[in-house]
Structures are given as structure tokens and as C-alpha cells.
Design a protein around this motif. Sequence first.
Motif, mmCIF file in Angstrom:
data_model
loop_
_atom_site.group_PDB
_atom_site.id
_atom_site.type_symbol
_atom_site.label_atom_id
_atom_site.label_comp_id
_atom_site.label_asym_id
_atom_site.label_seq_id
_atom_site.Cartn_x
_atom_site.Cartn_y
_atom_site.Cartn_z
ATOM 1 N N GLY A 45 0.528 -1.101 4.142
ATOM 2 C CA GLY A 45 1.262 -0.092 4.910
ATOM 3 C C GLY A 45 0.663 1.271 4.619
ATOM 4 N N GLU A 46 1.222 2.309 5.249
ATOM 5 C CA GLU A 46 0.652 3.627 5.000
ATOM 6 C C GLU A 46 1.676 4.740 5.089
ATOM 7 O OE1 GLU A 46 -1.956 5.272 8.238
ATOM 8 O OE2 GLU A 46 -1.832 3.237 8.993
ATOM 9 N N HIS A 47 1.445 5.756 4.286
ATOM 10 C CA HIS A 47 2.195 7.008 4.363
ATOM 11 C C HIS A 47 1.342 8.026 5.108
ATOM 12 C CE1 HIS A 47 4.586 5.804 0.537
ATOM 13 N NE2 HIS A 47 5.310 5.590 1.608
ATOM 14 N N GLN A 48 1.975 8.825 5.941
ATOM 15 C CA GLN A 48 1.222 9.805 6.729
ATOM 16 C C GLN A 48 1.914 11.157 6.665
ATOM 17 O OE1 GLN A 48 -0.177 8.320 10.664
ATOM 18 N NE2 GLN A 48 1.284 6.699 10.331
ATOM 19 N N PHE A 49 1.147 12.183 6.365
ATOM 20 C CA PHE A 49 1.717 13.534 6.409
ATOM 21 C C PHE A 49 0.636 14.544 6.764
ATOM 22 C CE2 PHE A 49 0.262 14.772 2.086
ATOM 23 C CZ PHE A 49 0.007 13.516 1.548
ATOM 24 N N ALA A 70 -1.381 1.900 1.335
ATOM 25 C CA ALA A 70 -1.019 1.074 0.179
ATOM 26 C C ALA A 70 -1.782 -0.237 0.250
ATOM 27 C CB ALA A 70 0.481 0.810 0.181
ATOM 28 N N ILE A 107 -3.184 13.539 6.664
ATOM 29 C CA ILE A 107 -3.516 12.718 5.501
ATOM 30 C C ILE A 107 -2.811 11.377 5.634
ATOM 31 C CG2 ILE A 107 -3.365 12.531 2.976
ATOM 32 C CD1 ILE A 107 -5.080 14.839 3.951
ATOM 33 N N ARG A 108 -3.528 10.307 5.334
ATOM 34 C CA ARG A 108 -2.923 8.975 5.302
ATOM 35 C C ARG A 108 -3.197 8.347 3.947
ATOM 36 N NH1 ARG A 108 -6.284 6.602 9.692
ATOM 37 N NH2 ARG A 108 -5.265 4.669 9.096
ATOM 38 N N HIS A 109 -2.160 7.794 3.356
ATOM 39 C CA HIS A 109 -2.314 7.068 2.089
ATOM 40 C C HIS A 109 -1.992 5.604 2.351
ATOM 41 C CE1 HIS A 109 -1.469 10.897 -0.518
ATOM 42 N NE2 HIS A 109 -2.681 10.870 -0.029
ATOM 43 N N PRO A 166 5.345 11.341 1.863
ATOM 44 C CA PRO A 166 6.249 12.475 2.067
ATOM 45 C C PRO A 166 7.401 12.553 1.060
ATOM 46 C CG PRO A 166 5.760 11.396 4.156
ATOM 47 C CD PRO A 166 5.173 10.541 3.086
ATOM 48 N N LEU A 171 3.913 -1.943 -4.060
ATOM 49 C CA LEU A 171 4.597 -1.118 -3.064
ATOM 50 C C LEU A 171 5.446 -0.043 -3.746
ATOM 51 C CD1 LEU A 171 5.704 -3.932 -0.588
ATOM 52 C CD2 LEU A 171 4.116 -2.073 -0.063
ATOM 53 N N HIS A 230 3.304 2.622 -5.292
ATOM 54 C CA HIS A 230 2.780 3.506 -4.247
ATOM 55 C C HIS A 230 3.855 4.514 -3.818
ATOM 56 C CE1 HIS A 230 -0.267 4.348 -1.087
ATOM 57 N NE2 HIS A 230 0.774 4.628 -0.328
ATOM 58 N N GLU A 231 5.063 3.996 -3.572
ATOM 59 C CA GLU A 231 6.166 4.885 -3.159
ATOM 60 C C GLU A 231 6.481 5.915 -4.243
ATOM 61 O OE1 GLU A 231 9.113 1.935 -2.528
ATOM 62 O OE2 GLU A 231 8.346 1.317 -0.563
#
Lengths: 424, 163
Positions: free
Chosen positions: A190-194, A334, A330-332, A358, A349, A352-353
Motif C-alpha cells: 500500500g502507499e501513503h501520499q502527501f 509500504a 511524496i509517496r511512501h 500524513p 504495516l 510503516h504507519e
Amino acid sequence: MSLDMPKFSDLDALYSTDDAKVGTSMYEDPELFKVEMEKIFRRTWVWVGHESEFPDKGSFKLSNVGLEPVIVVRDRKGTIHVMVNRCRHRAATVCEVKKGKTSSFQCPYHGWGYGLDGSLRALPYPEQYGDDFNKEQHGLQRLRTEIYNGMVFATFNEEVEPLVDFLAGAKKWIDLFMKQGGGFPVKVLGEHQFSVPMNWKVQLENTTDAYHFPVVHKSFMQSLDGQTEEMFEFLETGKGFVEDLGNGHSVMVMIPELVDLDENLDAPIPDRFQELAQELRDEGYPDDQVRKIVRAVGGAGFNLNLFPNVACSMAFFRVLTPKSVTQTDIRHLALGMESGPASANRMRLRLHEHFQGPMGFGSPDDAEVWERVQRGTVGGGELPILVNRGMVDEQQGVDGPRGHISAETGMRAAYHMWKRMMSA
Amino acid sequence: MNELSKIDTATLLQDVSQFLWQEADILDRKDYDAWLALWLTDGFYTLPIDDTQDFDNTLNLCHDNDKMRRDRIERFQRGFSISSAPPADTIRTVSRFVIDKAEGDVVVRSAEHLIENKFGRQRVWAANLTHTLVRTDQGFRIRHKVARLLNSAGMLNSFSYLF
């Protein structure tokens, strides 16, 4: 637009190699940004995805090469293609679904249909183009695409060196990084985006910046158990290093014991992973496999910074996408173990969180200081930005100059490549 | 529906609204110790990314058990986190209450609109909230709160406050 504007003929004023000073306009000049997009992002290998994101025939994902939106897709034969998301008729995007599975792409405007390899398959009422209309010349614009150890890169530059040559000294570090699959293939979970109001190079610098860690991430450190906090005190112990790997790439080794995750499997299992180890034993994994998985679960002990847009950062991929001279997405991503134990992937997971994204305990503080850099450069335009830290005792490493763990050697590597590409 | 159950439903809606407004006020005032006291120890505070209910096996923006909630609040309060020292100011409203389940644990869905202000810049966020509330002698306590941002799977900014 002429790309050889006299304004940028003096690249030394933008980055002076001898004393490693960066001109303030490097973060601020919209004209310079346009030239960077052309001379760097259209001319070198840009990371667009990881193979695990395209598990099946027809799996696709939207991505970017510089400012340009692209579709990354696996065709029926298993080949991954990267093509510009723009119909060859009147330019409408042919896909606005971020990821999924499809058998073709159809333009919503007039119904031109494209295959998974971008070829134009069919269009309504083709007779009006005459008999000599050549469908083969009207496929989606395709980029040259090459893959190294699961990392998918694309470029508009047909003349550029093969990907393996471009990656140069970084290849062995990519191989080491992928060992965190713990015996399983590495998979994007999955990915985090900010988005951050900063120039893309502020981010490029940061992944190779150990100096900021104890300051910016003090509140993250305070949330760790003693043993883990000790592990992250790499500036105190000073055992690590930063090395220039050539072509703008660099590696920052923070925790040398965790460089090769296949080694030291007999080392005691850290407290924070004891519960997971027991869970794995209970699930029937043999002891040697438990040790391998548990050792891999926290990721590698280094950040590998690949010029210009991706980093293999301990346990995740960090991807930057320039949006404007003062805005960067930016995308991180996981990572986990493909077909690996669910308990280990759950732990990855949660780790990563804990730091990323964000709502992480780390990323918001990073985002704050990056924005503060951009806000700060509004004043004192004549003052240089310093990336000369650690030049005093830099030695020759395996692939290039090697400096102290807190040295700005990696930034100098990136700016050196920046200059090389901008002067071409 | 007989008269009595109508009254029960109206009372429950009133009680639930009061609780959620109280929580919203606590969060805008950043009175985080009071917020922690609203929770059951085994509760989860989740901001999902994907359209899933399997939060344990999916990447979320956060998926906090009691320890992570406390660590998160400590991070906000100790003053070492540059993004939350100072944090963005927020003003939020919570409304459009729908009670999905009234027997046993109460499940209530609502809409949250939040405006943040930092560096003189205002940003607007919207989220669907789902609270699972447990009746106790001290009033409701939260067993699970899911805050699903409108653009949860898209490009966000970093947050120095809670939804």
C-alpha cells in the motif's frame, strides 16, 4: 522555449562543486524548473513502479515521469509497458482509474481503443481518415521501459544508457534491500501520499540526510522502546557512512549490522519482535525461517537514494513527483513479503504507519521542515545553501567518495549529477 | 413504531449527538487527556486508506490501539514534534447522524467537516465517521472510531491533529 537560455549557462553559480554551495534560485526559479523537467526528467531513467504492483495480465497503475502522466501496465505476454496517458486523437486521458485490471484502454471522448501494449486497436468510423490511415502510427506514446530486481523504470530518451549501467554502483544495494522479503519476494502492500510545498530537490536531499534525524525525529525516538531507540541513535555511535555510488546515486548506512539481512541470523531476536517470533513458531515455521523473517521484518539498515526520483529507504520506497517549482508530491510505499506470513506483514504495516505518511510519527515533521526550507529561501536570496558537511574527512569508498554518517556526501553526489545533466 | 420506541430513538439520537459534539469540541480544543478518557482500552482509532473493513491486514493512515493512541498524544504534548509545536488550529462540525445499530453497542455514522489553519493557510477536509459506542455507567465509551477521509487514497497533506 529555448533550453539553452544564457541565464543557466553559469551552472557553477547554481551549484559550485568545489565548496558544495547551492544557489537559492535552485529551489525557486520556475524557468530553471522547466529546464530540469526537460533535461533531467525526460532524459534519464525515472522510477514508475514495482513489479509486484502488476501481478496479473492487464494489471495497471497510473504514474508519472516528471510532469507527464503515464500508465504502467502488464500485457498478455507478461511484458510491462509504460505509455503516456493521452489519446492520440484529441489528447483526452484514456484512463482515470488509479489502479486496477483491464483488457484495454478506451478514450471516453470518441472511443478510440488501445491494447495493453498501447497499440491502436480500433476507432469508430475510420473511413473518414482515408485509406492510408496507419493505425500502427497512432498508438499511445510508449516510453522505453526496463526493470532491475523488480524496480520498473521508464524514459523518454531512446539514446540513454541501459538501466543496469545507469544504476551502476547502486545495483548491489538494491539487491541487499530486497533481502527484506525474508525469503519471500518483496511486495508493495500500500502507499501513503502527501504533497508538500517545496522544490523536489529539498526531498532529494533529505533521504540521504542522517544529520536531521535526532532533531526532527526526536518525538518518534521517544515513542520507541529503549533497545530500538538505541538502534536509531546512529549519529551517536557513528558507525555508519554515506557513499557516492555514481550517477547521482548514494547510500547512507545507518545500522551496519542490518546491511545484509541474510547474515547474523544467530543474533538474539530484539524484544520488539519476540511476540512475532513466537507467533511464527506457533504457526509452524521452523526456527531458521523464523529468524530470517524476524530479522527482515524491520527492513534494511540503510537508505539508498536513486537519482532523480526514488529511494529504497530502510523498509519502504520513497517516490517524489515534481508538480511545480515549489510543490512536490511524496509517496511512501509500504513493503511486505509476498505469500509470506500474515503476522509478519501486519507488523510491517504497523511499523510503516508508525513513522510514515500524513498521520505518521515521522513524516509530518519531515514535511514541516521541508516546507520551512521553502519558506526560508524567500529571504536572503544571495546566501548560499550549504551541502559541504563532512567534506573535511571524506575518503575514497568502494564506488566513490565516502563520508561520515552525517556527511552531505549523498547530496553532493546528486548535485554533481544534476549539474552533469543540466550542462549536457 | 410505537410511541415508546419513537421516544427511545429520539433520546438515543440526542445522547449520541451530544457525545459526538463533545468529542469534536475536545479535539478542536486539543484537550487530548479528555479525549483518551473517552476510549475503552481495547478500542481502535482508524483512518483507513482503502475501501476495506480488514484494517489489520491493510495499510491505513493510522490504526491505533491504546498504546499507539497514548504515544500519539504524548508526541503532540511533549513539544518535540515540530509539526505539532505549534499544531494547525482546527474548527470542525460533525453532523448528519445516522444510527445504524441501536441495540447493544451503538453504531453511528456521521459527517465531519474540518478546516485547519497554519502559516495563514487554510485547508478543508471532509470525512465519514463511524463510531462504535458502548454504554457504560459514565456514559458512552468508544470501542472503534473509523474516520474515512474523502480523498483517503489520494494525495493528502500531513496532519498535526486528529479527525
